[in-house]
Enzyme design. Sequence first.
Site, PDB file in Angstrom:
ATOM      1  CE  LYS A 179       3.117  -2.291  -9.000  1.00 30.45           C
ATOM      2  NZ  LYS A 179       3.807  -1.333  -7.711  1.00 30.45           N
ATOM      3  CG  ASP A 192       1.272   1.005  -6.579  1.00 29.65           C
ATOM      4  OD1 ASP A 192       1.292   2.460  -6.290  1.00 29.65           O
ATOM      5  OD2 ASP A 192       1.969   0.442  -5.998  1.00 29.65           O
ATOM      6  CD  GLU A 203       0.936   0.657  -3.145  1.00 24.39           C
ATOM      7  OE1 GLU A 203      -0.170  -0.300  -3.001  1.00 24.39           O
ATOM      8  OE2 GLU A 203       1.977   0.382  -2.839  1.00 24.39           O
ATOM      9  CG  ASP A 212       4.775   2.071  -1.351  1.00 24.44           C
ATOM     10  OD1 ASP A 212       5.553   1.686  -0.420  1.00 24.44           O
ATOM     11  OD2 ASP A 212       4.760   1.299  -2.483  1.00 24.44           O
ATOM     12  CE  LYS A 266       6.070  -1.792  -0.902  1.00 22.05           C
ATOM     13  NZ  LYS A 266       6.149  -0.878  -2.495  1.00 22.05           N
TER      14      LYS A 266
END
Length: 359
Positions: free
Chosen positions: A162, A190, A218, A243, A267
């Site tokens: 992240k 991400d 991402e 995403d 998701k």
Amino acid sequence: MKITGVRIGEVHIPLVTPFKTALRSVDEVNDIVIALTTDTDAVGYGEAPPTAVITGDTKGSIVTAIRDFIVPSIVGIDILELDTIMTRLHASILKNTSAKACVDMAVYDLYAKALGQPLYKVLGGSSDTVETDLTISVDTVEKMVSDSIKAVSEGYRILKVKVGKEGLADIGRIQAIREAVGPDVLIRVDANQGWEPKDAVRIIRRLEDLEIGIDLVEQPVKAHDLAGMQMVTQNTYTPILADESIFSAEDAINVIRMRAADLVNIKLMKTGGIYEALKICSIAEIYNVRCMMGCMLESKLAVSAGAHLAAARSVITRADLDGPGLCRIDPYTGGPDYAGPVIHMNQTPGIGITAVPGL
Ligand code: MG
């Protein structure tokens, strides 16, 4: 087997380490869980996390949507009339995708139980295992490096790092992690919408020039900035994964047709469940785009619904289903096996979870 009603509860599960992204910091999973009841002994289980900063869903809104809108719209319908159930479920209330996903997975759990099969086989049965990455939260470089080394020592071969809070300084932390874990570990990055488009191009090109070897980046830019993400995708070689820009099947068509991203992160909490997620799988198949199966900060119940979908469909080539790996305890009975990075799907009917505390 007809749907008769719903029992609603909550789970509280402490995390091994606080979960930190460019958007938030959380130290426990506190999700809504449901048992969808039928006129037989069978129940279907569902879970929804209140991820307000991403989906807009809160605990209160999830409970209200399920209790007052979604479940009343499907009571009395036979579980094998899946199209009728899903049409009513999605028409019962606008948005509220986490609440819809919660009921949708409980319906699929019951559907697979009615057919006497594990859910991944009902949905396509592509594989009986799924390999997940592990998230490395945003922190100091030293902490992110030590967390990465620990993950690799536990068998993880794919890390999802992240970043997105420090612009160009993010390069240093990714480079430090690569040096610490060696060349064989796959690194996903991400940014959680944290970069401006031009900065994203500069950062990703720098990572490419340094030959750090990144599997994908991402959501580099804001969810609504499809033109910005298209610019990033077209000016870098590293695959870009959408995403937060893709919730629905319609979003997936837009992003894919614009070539605003190379990959799609599915998701269940964004799509409103498996039924809509299957449409994204079909769209991706048509356009020859690959998908990743992701999750919010969810515990084993909801993550397992996603794992069943990932195992079912070959178009889903990557998995970011580390929720159970981030939880300190597993409060459920049954379901897929999450020992280490490879998830082994249950061979029992449905999602596989046979008991949820409080339900
Ligand atoms: Mg993400």
